[in-house]
Design a protein around this motif. Structure first.
Motif, PDB file in Angstrom:
ATOM      1  N   ALA A  87      -0.676  -0.681   1.472  1.00 51.41           N
ATOM      2  CA  ALA A  87       0.199   0.491   1.491  1.00 51.41           C
ATOM      3  C   ALA A  87      -0.263   1.530   0.467  1.00 51.41           C
ATOM      4  O   ALA A  87      -0.285   2.733   0.757  1.00 51.41           O
ATOM      5  N   SER A  88      -0.649   1.087  -0.722  1.00 51.55           N
ATOM      6  CA  SER A  88      -1.111   2.037  -1.733  1.00 51.55           C
ATOM      7  C   SER A  88      -2.444   2.659  -1.327  1.00 51.55           C
ATOM      8  O   SER A  88      -2.685   3.845  -1.579  1.00 51.55           O
ATOM      9  N   ARG A  89      -3.294   1.881  -0.686  1.00 58.98           N
ATOM     10  CA  ARG A  89      -4.584   2.413  -0.225  1.00 58.98           C
ATOM     11  C   ARG A  89      -4.363   3.451   0.875  1.00 58.98           C
ATOM     12  O   ARG A  89      -5.030   4.476   0.915  1.00 58.98           O
ATOM     13  N   THR A  90      -3.417   3.201   1.766  1.00 62.27           N
ATOM     14  CA  THR A  90      -3.115   4.153   2.831  1.00 62.27           C
ATOM     15  C   THR A  90      -2.547   5.441   2.250  1.00 62.27           C
ATOM     16  O   THR A  90      -2.943   6.548   2.649  1.00 62.27           O
ATOM     17  N   ALA A  91      -1.639   5.311   1.286  1.00 60.95           N
ATOM     18  CA  ALA A  91      -1.063   6.499   0.646  1.00 60.95           C
ATOM     19  C   ALA A  91      -2.144   7.304  -0.068  1.00 60.95           C
ATOM     20  O   ALA A  91      -2.146   8.542  -0.009  1.00 60.95           O
ATOM     21  N   LEU A  92      -3.069   6.642  -0.733  1.00 60.48           N
ATOM     22  CA  LEU A  92      -4.161   7.335  -1.416  1.00 60.48           C
ATOM     23  C   LEU A  92      -5.007   8.118  -0.410  1.00 60.48           C
ATOM     24  O   LEU A  92      -5.301   9.293  -0.610  1.00 60.48           O
ATOM     25  N   SER A  93      -5.377   7.479   0.674  1.00 57.95           N
ATOM     26  CA  SER A  93      -6.202   8.148   1.686  1.00 57.95           C
ATOM     27  C   SER A  93      -5.473   9.338   2.300  1.00 57.95           C
ATOM     28  O   SER A  93      -6.065  10.397   2.511  1.00 57.95           O
ATOM     29  N   MET A  94      -4.197   9.150   2.594  1.00 57.65           N
ATOM     30  CA  MET A  94      -3.420  10.235   3.197  1.00 57.65           C
ATOM     31  C   MET A  94      -3.265  11.405   2.222  1.00 57.65           C
ATOM     32  O   MET A  94      -3.330  12.571   2.623  1.00 57.65           O
ATOM     33  N   VAL A 127     -10.973  -6.361   1.541  1.00 57.59           N
ATOM     34  CA  VAL A 127     -11.796  -5.323   2.150  1.00 57.59           C
ATOM     35  C   VAL A 127     -11.220  -3.941   1.854  1.00 57.59           C
ATOM     36  O   VAL A 127     -11.942  -2.955   1.820  1.00 57.59           O
ATOM     37  N   ASN A 128      -9.932  -3.846   1.613  1.00 59.45           N
ATOM     38  CA  ASN A 128      -9.288  -2.555   1.351  1.00 59.45           C
ATOM     39  C   ASN A 128      -9.606  -1.990  -0.029  1.00 59.45           C
ATOM     40  O   ASN A 128      -9.239  -0.862  -0.321  1.00 59.45           O
ATOM     41  N   LEU A 129     -10.239  -2.737  -0.883  1.00 63.25           N
ATOM     42  CA  LEU A 129     -10.470  -2.307  -2.261  1.00 63.25           C
ATOM     43  C   LEU A 129     -11.878  -1.760  -2.463  1.00 63.25           C
ATOM     44  O   LEU A 129     -12.458  -1.892  -3.528  1.00 63.25           O
ATOM     45  N   THR A 130     -12.443  -1.144  -1.451  1.00 64.14           N
ATOM     46  CA  THR A 130     -13.840  -0.734  -1.508  1.00 64.14           C
ATOM     47  C   THR A 130     -14.143   0.271  -2.609  1.00 64.14           C
ATOM     48  O   THR A 130     -15.216   0.231  -3.194  1.00 64.14           O
ATOM     49  N   GLU A 131     -13.233   1.181  -2.920  1.00 66.61           N
ATOM     50  CA  GLU A 131     -13.536   2.214  -3.910  1.00 66.61           C
ATOM     51  C   GLU A 131     -13.526   1.685  -5.338  1.00 66.61           C
ATOM     52  O   GLU A 131     -14.068   2.314  -6.228  1.00 66.61           O
ATOM     53  N   GLU A 132     -12.891   0.544  -5.584  1.00 67.07           N
ATOM     54  CA  GLU A 132     -12.774   0.028  -6.941  1.00 67.07           C
ATOM     55  C   GLU A 132     -13.771  -1.080  -7.249  1.00 67.07           C
ATOM     56  O   GLU A 132     -13.671  -1.721  -8.281  1.00 67.07           O
ATOM     57  N   THR A 133     -14.718  -1.340  -6.376  1.00 64.63           N
ATOM     58  CA  THR A 133     -15.632  -2.457  -6.595  1.00 64.63           C
ATOM     59  C   THR A 133     -17.048  -1.969  -6.864  1.00 64.63           C
ATOM     60  O   THR A 133     -17.443  -0.893  -6.418  1.00 64.63           O
ATOM     61  N   HIS A 169       0.050  14.295  -5.464  1.00 66.66           N
ATOM     62  CA  HIS A 169       0.213  13.358  -6.591  1.00 66.66           C
ATOM     63  C   HIS A 169       0.054  11.899  -6.147  1.00 66.66           C
ATOM     64  O   HIS A 169      -0.229  11.029  -6.962  1.00 66.66           O
ATOM     65  N   PHE A 170       0.200  11.599  -4.850  1.00 68.60           N
ATOM     66  CA  PHE A 170      -0.030  10.234  -4.358  1.00 68.60           C
ATOM     67  C   PHE A 170      -1.525   9.877  -4.377  1.00 68.60           C
ATOM     68  O   PHE A 170      -1.884   8.712  -4.262  1.00 68.60           O
ATOM     69  N   GLY A 171      -2.374  10.879  -4.520  1.00 72.27           N
ATOM     70  CA  GLY A 171      -3.817  10.642  -4.572  1.00 72.27           C
ATOM     71  C   GLY A 171      -4.355  10.519  -5.980  1.00 72.27           C
ATOM     72  O   GLY A 171      -5.565  10.472  -6.188  1.00 72.27           O
ATOM     73  N   HIS A 172      -3.462  10.436  -6.978  1.00 74.28           N
ATOM     74  CA  HIS A 172      -3.898  10.353  -8.371  1.00 74.28           C
ATOM     75  C   HIS A 172      -4.501   8.982  -8.671  1.00 74.28           C
ATOM     76  O   HIS A 172      -3.967   7.947  -8.279  1.00 74.28           O
ATOM     77  N   ILE A 173      -5.614   9.001  -9.397  1.00 77.11           N
ATOM     78  CA  ILE A 173      -6.305   7.778  -9.810  1.00 77.11           C
ATOM     79  C   ILE A 173      -6.139   7.629 -11.319  1.00 77.11           C
ATOM     80  O   ILE A 173      -6.370   8.573 -12.074  1.00 77.11           O
TER      81      ILE A 173
END
Length: 155
Positions: free
Chosen positions: A126-133, A37-43, A142-146
């Protein structure tokens, strides 16, 4: 061995303490299932695909756990399990040779695969939380880099 029975699946059959213990065990067992469920942006179809994946993974996991539990009790019997209660970490290894014969290495492969999956379910949220933050400026940008190639967080 014991003949399987539908009464084994009655959650109230062993009393309230057993039900409470089972519910607590269930929380531990399902640790990490929500990674789908945490992978919503990549699907594709991010509005419904992650929810469906979460529901299906729950059903598959529940069926797997129930099938293995029923098979172990039916094959080994409760007396064997009670005699070896101090070896609960080793019970599958004890039964693997009897059940799988020369193919008992498959059990090791299954446990290793499970350990890898468990590690991933700890890392992904953890990576999804860091991206959102990072996107909300609570962490450095730079933690929000895709990744342009994989379209996933890459820091």
């Amino acid at each position: 061995s014991i003949e399987p029975s539908a009464s084994w699946l009655n959650p109230f059959g062993a009393g309230g303490a057993a039900l409470t213990g089972g519910l607590l065990l269930g929380v531990f067992i399902y640790w990490g299932w929500e990674s789908a469920v945490n992978l919503t942006e990549e699907t594709e179809d991010s509005a419904s695909a992650p929810g469906k994946a979460g529901l299906w993974s729950t059903v598959v996991l529940l069926v797997t756990y129930l099938s293995v539990a029923i098979a172990v009790v039916a094959f080994a019997g409760t007396a064997f399990l009670a005699e070896n209660a101090g070896e609960e970490e080793f019970i599958f290894a004890q039964l693997a040779g009897d059940v799988l014969g020369g193919w008992d290495w498959i059990l090791l492969l299954a446990v290793a695969t499970s350990a890898i999956a468990s590690t991933q379910t700890t890392i992904i949220p953890a990576s999804r939380t860091a991206l959102s933050m990072a996107r909300r400026q609570a962490l450095p940008q730079h933690f929000g880099h895709i990744s342009p190639r994989f379209r996933t967080p890459d820091v």
